[in-house]
Scaffold this active site. Structure first.
Site, PDB file in Angstrom:
ATOM      1  CB  SER A 163      -0.712  -2.273  -7.693  1.00 23.97           C
ATOM      2  OG  SER A 163      -1.555  -3.520  -7.584  1.00 23.97           O
ATOM      3  CG  ASP A 329      -1.717   0.231   0.515  1.00 24.33           C
ATOM      4  OD1 ASP A 329      -2.750  -0.957   0.360  1.00 24.33           O
ATOM      5  OD2 ASP A 329      -1.144   0.290  -1.013  1.00 24.33           O
ATOM      6  CG  HIS A 362      -4.202  -0.573  -3.509  1.00 26.75           C
ATOM      7  ND1 HIS A 362      -2.006  -0.657  -3.475  1.00 26.75           N
ATOM      8  CD2 HIS A 362      -4.010  -1.941  -5.206  1.00 26.75           C
ATOM      9  CE1 HIS A 362      -1.931  -1.296  -4.331  1.00 26.75           C
ATOM     10  NE2 HIS A 362      -2.361  -1.242  -4.979  1.00 26.75           N
TER      11      HIS A 362
END
Lengths: 390, 211
Positions: A163, A329, A362
């Site tokens: 991320s 995601d 995610h």
């Protein structure tokens, strides 16, 4: 305002005086930032695990995500919970502390000991609040490079993160191509999408709409914009999951009741869960830090720094890359990772790309995903062999 | 002259992979398109010290290969070859995959652009057993080499050796080497095209751009 509970108290004291290793840099080594500003007194809080080998060739930098911190593989001093990547990092684990020297630092702009908006501004002894210059991903990476210098490491065996951490990984490869032997950007993108900026803006507006935010000067007043930050966290948390994960976990189940109450109480389990996520986040995280770090992600557009051509960012990259995405995601979808892979191919870099099947959204990169562990282990073993690390 | 290829490694490696591996010079840069879980990549890396990379469509193959430390991209030969710059590899290999691509001509053109040489192996649809299957049984051939029924097979662009040679001519590819294999793994005699096209079960070609 209610007295701070013990978690919130300990979070507050970690800001200036963290239970971590500390690097303090004075005016002779200012951090020059993308905004043009400088920080003359910088503090970087970090943790290390394992031992640096004599050749200094086994160091791995872990980059944390938006609300993560440097406590990647030890009990968190604020929450008392296990480190956020304890499943990945440790003796005999995919990122093996018996073999590698692991470094993880708190990013600048955050609130766990590295200089951020809650830190005391040496100019006047009060928190920086919004006087802290706006921080970018590249600024975070510059600070990390100073730390890596301080630790005597010339070239990192690997830089790994998911991320926002993945953004830092990409920035490392672009800014310091000779210092990165391998790189693993996970569940990330080379730029923040309009949709992601939009979600972040909702979160920031929630914080700033809270009367207790007080134009960022809430710490001076002894209050915190807890309601606003909790709403921000609730909205963001939805983006970290997937529809199927939410359905599997909660469905339309009711919370401790047989029937709807015909009120706006948290009737549904999913509501109760989100409220809990919001409230517990507020205890440990600084609201201004949330503004700064979401902003840093929004500003991230690696290609923009290289004439709009992402492959140009990787022109000089000598690292071997392993790009990972997850099927469910939707915050950083596989297409984002594929764009990175295409650019790396165009730059003739060595790259692996794995799309892992998962319905956890995610957040999958933080969870128990055996395929991610196997991929990481294999990739790092190959990198270590290529670099002659025992 | 008959060349006999033997699987001396005894590891059950596909005979065409051993043949291809033998054609690759050591210390070169190789891209294997449709690499599966990386059997050939591993051979080239460990035995020839090649910088060997792969593209594979199946997520499963990619995961297993990357977990073994190989550089493999989850991707598609039809779309992803376009991203590579000219001459980025010494060899681009396509083994038993061209018949499964949507646009074999484009794939081959990209291979010749991206690599200084292209190595292509494929099942020969002109083999006598396949011809006789079609002729006498009247249905799409199902053999040991091509075990899928027509509605299951990923192979959408079968060709014969003769067809492939014609394509090479059309796109201006120069054939540097060509070998046909029969079931025993023996390379066919130096023989005219019609003979290869009839008795070769598989073919392996080494190609380069004209000029």
């Amino acid at each position: 305002m209610a007295a701070l509970n013990s978690i919130a108290q300990s979070a507050r004291s970690e800001v200036d005086d963290p239970s971590s290793l500390l690097l303090k840099l004075g005016p002779e080594q200012p951090l020059r930032m993308d905004s043009g500003a400088e920080i003359n007194r910088l503090q970087i809080a970090y943790q290390t695990y394992g031992a640096l080998n004599p050749a200094k060739s086994n160091a791995i930098l872990i980059c944390h995500a938006l609300t993560g911190d440097q406590h990647v593989a030890n009990v968190n001093p604020v929450t008392g919970k296990l480190g956020w990547w304890e499943t990945m990092i440790g003796p005999g684990k995919p990122i093996d502390t018996d073999r590698f020297f692991i470094i993880c630092s708190n990013v600048i702009g955050a609130c766990m000991g590295s200089t951020g908006p809650a830190s005391t501004n040496p100019a006047h002894g009060r928190p920086y609040a919004l006087d802290l210059p706006v921080v970018t991903i590249r600024d975070m990476v510059r600070a990390q490079a100073m730390l890596v210098d301080h630790l005597g490491v010339d070239r990192l065996l690997s830089v790994i993160g998911g991320s926002m951490g993945g953004m830092q990984v990409l920035q490392w490869a672009a800014s310091y191509p000779d210092r990165v032997f391998s790189a693993m950007p996970i569940a990330t993108g080379a730029r923040h999408s309009a949709q992601n900026i939009a979600f972040h803006e909702v979160g920031r507006q929630a914080v700033m709409a809270d009367p207790d935010w007080r134009r960022g000067r809430y710490l001076d007043a002894g209050v915190r914009p807890a309601k606003g930050l909790a709403v921000a966290r609730m909205a963001a948390h939805i983006t970290y999951l997937s529809e199927s994960a939410l359905h599997r976990k909660f469905g339309r189940n009711l919370q401790d009741r047989e029937a709807p109450t015909f009120s706006f109480d948290a009737d549904f389990q999913v509501e109760s869960y989100l409220r809990h996520q919001g409230v517990s986040f507020v205890e440990r995280f600084d609201a201004n830090s949330y503004l700064y770090l979401t902003r840093a992600m929004d500003y991230f557009d690696l290609a923009a720094d290289y004439g709009g051509l992402l492959s140009a960012a990787f022109k000089g990259a000598t690292a071997r890359f392993c790009v990972v995405s997850f099927t469910s995601d939707w915050l950083f979808p596989t297409s984002d990772s594929r764009a990175i892979v295409h650019a790396l191919n165009a730059a003739a870099a060595s790259v692996s790309f794995v799309e892992i099947e998962s319905d956890k959204g995610h957040d999958a990169f933080l969870l128990d995903e055996p395929e991610l562990f196997a991929t990481t282990r294999g990739f790092l073993n190959a990198a270590a062999t290529a670099r002659g690390v025992a | 002259m008959t060349v006999v290829i033997q699987n001396t490694a005894g590891n059950g490696a596909r005979i065409d992979l051993l043949l291809i591996a033998a054609m690759v010079e050591p210390n070169t840069r190789v891209l294997d398109v449709g690499c599966g879980e990386g059997l050939l990549l591993e051979m080239l890396r460990d035995e020839k010290n090649c910088d060997a990379r792969g593209i594979e469509l199946s997520r499963d193959g990619v995961s297993r290969g990357v977990a073994r430390g190989l550089a493999i991209i989850q991707g598609d030969a039809d779309t992803d070859l376009a991203d590579y710059p000219d001459d980025s590899f010494d060899y681009v290999i396509l083994s038993q995959t061209i018949q499964a691509t949507r646009n074999p001509r484009k794939v081959l053109e990209h291979m010749l652009r991206v690599g200084r040489r292209a190595i292509v192996s494929f099942p020969n649809f002109g083999h006598w057993r396949i011809r006789s299957h079609l002729m006498f049984k009247g249905g799409m051939p199902v053999t040991d080499n091509l075990p899928d029924a027509w509605y299951d097979t990923p192979n959408i662009h079968f060709c014969t050796i003769r067809d492939f040679v014609a394509l090479c001519d059309e796109i201006g590819a120069v054939m540097e080497r060509s070998v046909a294999l029969n079931a025993g793994g023996k390379a066919a005699l130096r023989a005219p095209w019609w003979f290869w096209n009839l008795f070769g079960e598989q073919a392996v070609f080494v190609l380069r751009r004209k000029g």
